[in-house]
Design a protein around this motif. Structure first.
Motif: not given
Length: 132
Positions: A84-101
Protein backbone atom coordinates in the motif's frame (compact mmCIF):
# COMPACT_ATOMS: atom_id res chain seq x y z
CA UNK A 1 -11.29 7.95 27.17
CA UNK A 2 -12.10 6.85 30.71
CA UNK A 3 -14.98 4.48 31.28
CA UNK A 4 -16.46 3.61 34.64
CA UNK A 5 -17.60 0.09 33.84
CA UNK A 6 -15.85 -2.53 31.76
CA UNK A 7 -17.97 -4.11 29.06
CA UNK A 8 -17.13 -7.49 27.57
CA UNK A 9 -17.70 -7.86 23.84
CA UNK A 10 -17.29 -10.66 21.33
CA UNK A 11 -15.01 -10.11 18.37
CA UNK A 12 -14.13 -11.95 15.18
CA UNK A 13 -11.25 -11.44 12.76
CA UNK A 14 -12.44 -9.76 9.61
CA UNK A 15 -10.67 -12.43 7.53
CA UNK A 16 -12.53 -15.18 9.38
CA UNK A 17 -15.89 -13.44 8.98
CA UNK A 18 -15.44 -12.61 5.29
CA UNK A 19 -14.23 -16.14 4.55
CA UNK A 20 -17.23 -17.61 6.37
CA UNK A 21 -19.67 -15.61 4.22
CA UNK A 22 -17.67 -16.11 1.01
CA UNK A 23 -16.71 -12.48 0.35
CA UNK A 24 -13.00 -12.29 1.21
CA UNK A 25 -11.78 -12.00 -2.40
CA UNK A 26 -14.62 -9.65 -3.42
CA UNK A 27 -13.96 -6.77 -1.01
CA UNK A 28 -12.37 -3.75 -2.72
CA UNK A 29 -13.00 -0.95 -0.18
CA UNK A 30 -12.46 -0.79 3.56
CA UNK A 31 -13.22 2.13 5.89
CA UNK A 32 -11.58 2.03 9.31
CA UNK A 33 -12.64 4.46 12.03
CA UNK A 34 -12.08 2.80 15.40
CA UNK A 35 -10.39 5.63 17.34
CA UNK A 36 -7.09 3.96 18.12
CA UNK A 37 -6.88 0.20 17.60
CA UNK A 38 -6.56 0.36 13.80
CA UNK A 39 -3.59 -2.01 14.04
CA UNK A 40 -5.84 -4.70 15.56
CA UNK A 41 -8.33 -4.30 12.70
CA UNK A 42 -5.54 -4.63 10.15
CA UNK A 43 -4.00 -7.63 11.93
CA UNK A 44 -7.38 -9.36 11.71
CA UNK A 45 -7.47 -8.56 7.98
CA UNK A 46 -4.13 -9.94 6.77
CA UNK A 47 -5.72 -12.04 4.01
CA UNK A 48 -7.98 -9.16 2.96
CA UNK A 49 -4.93 -6.88 2.70
CA UNK A 50 -3.61 -9.14 -0.06
CA UNK A 51 -6.48 -8.10 -2.40
CA UNK A 52 -4.78 -6.12 -5.18
CA UNK A 53 -7.74 -3.81 -5.75
CA UNK A 54 -8.34 -3.04 -2.05
CA UNK A 55 -8.61 0.64 -1.15
CA UNK A 56 -8.53 1.71 2.51
CA UNK A 57 -9.95 4.95 3.89
CA UNK A 58 -8.70 5.20 7.47
CA UNK A 59 -8.70 7.76 10.21
CA UNK A 60 -5.11 8.50 11.27
CA UNK A 61 -4.54 9.45 14.89
CA UNK A 62 -1.15 8.60 16.41
CA UNK A 63 -2.18 9.63 19.92
CA UNK A 64 -5.25 7.36 19.95
CA UNK A 65 -3.24 4.49 18.49
CA UNK A 66 -0.67 4.81 21.29
CA UNK A 67 -3.44 5.08 23.90
CA UNK A 68 -4.86 1.82 22.54
CA UNK A 69 -1.49 0.09 22.89
CA UNK A 70 -0.75 0.18 19.16
CA UNK A 71 2.48 1.49 17.67
CA UNK A 72 1.68 3.80 14.73
CA UNK A 73 4.87 2.59 13.05
CA UNK A 74 3.51 -0.97 13.07
CA UNK A 75 0.35 0.21 11.30
CA UNK A 76 2.41 1.72 8.50
CA UNK A 77 4.70 -1.32 8.29
CA UNK A 78 1.79 -3.74 7.93
CA UNK A 79 0.30 -1.65 5.13
CA UNK A 80 3.68 -1.22 3.41
CA UNK A 81 4.36 -4.96 3.59
CA UNK A 82 1.15 -5.39 1.59
CA UNK A 83 2.25 -2.86 -1.07
CA UNK A 84 0.00 0.00 0.00
CA UNK A 85 1.03 3.57 -0.74
CA UNK A 86 -0.06 6.23 1.75
CA UNK A 87 -1.89 9.40 0.77
CA UNK A 88 -2.30 12.30 3.21
CA UNK A 89 -4.98 14.97 2.73
CA UNK A 90 -4.50 18.61 1.84
CA UNK A 91 -7.96 19.82 2.80
CA UNK A 92 -7.43 23.32 1.41
CA UNK A 93 -6.74 21.99 -2.09
CA UNK A 94 -9.11 18.99 -1.86
CA UNK A 95 -6.24 16.74 -2.87
CA UNK A 96 -4.15 13.96 -1.40
CA UNK A 97 -0.39 13.62 -1.66
CA UNK A 98 1.77 10.55 -1.26
CA UNK A 99 3.66 10.52 2.02
CA UNK A 100 6.50 8.38 3.35
CA UNK A 101 6.55 6.55 6.67
CA UNK A 102 9.05 9.00 8.18
CA UNK A 103 7.08 12.04 6.99
CA UNK A 104 3.86 10.64 8.44
CA UNK A 105 5.39 9.74 11.80
CA UNK A 106 6.96 13.21 12.06
CA UNK A 107 3.61 14.97 11.62
CA UNK A 108 2.39 16.45 14.91
CA UNK A 109 -0.65 15.04 16.63
CA UNK A 110 -3.51 17.44 15.95
CA UNK A 111 -5.97 17.44 18.82
CA UNK A 112 -9.66 17.33 17.96
CA UNK A 113 -8.97 17.11 14.22
CA UNK A 114 -9.65 14.02 12.17
CA UNK A 115 -7.13 13.12 9.49
CA UNK A 116 -8.60 10.69 6.98
CA UNK A 117 -5.95 9.00 4.89
CA UNK A 118 -6.20 6.83 1.82
CA UNK A 119 -4.10 3.71 1.36
CA UNK A 120 -3.89 2.26 -2.16
CA UNK A 121 -1.81 -0.20 -4.11
CA UNK A 122 -2.67 1.56 -7.37
CA UNK A 123 -3.05 5.36 -7.11
CA UNK A 124 -4.62 5.66 -10.57
CA UNK A 125 -8.09 5.91 -8.96
CA UNK A 126 -7.01 9.15 -7.25
CA UNK A 127 -5.52 10.46 -10.49
CA UNK A 128 -8.71 9.58 -12.36
CA UNK A 129 -10.76 11.67 -9.94
CA UNK A 130 -8.27 14.57 -9.85
CA UNK A 131 -7.40 14.00 -6.19
CA UNK A 132 -3.61 13.90 -6.66
Amino acid sequence: YKHKTAVEISTIDLDEYLTKIGLLEKISFMKIDVDGPELHVLEGSKQLLKNNNLKIFMEWDKASAKWSGCDPSDIIDLLSENNFKMFYPNYKQNKFYEISKDELLEKPDILDETINMIFLKDPSVLKHHGLI
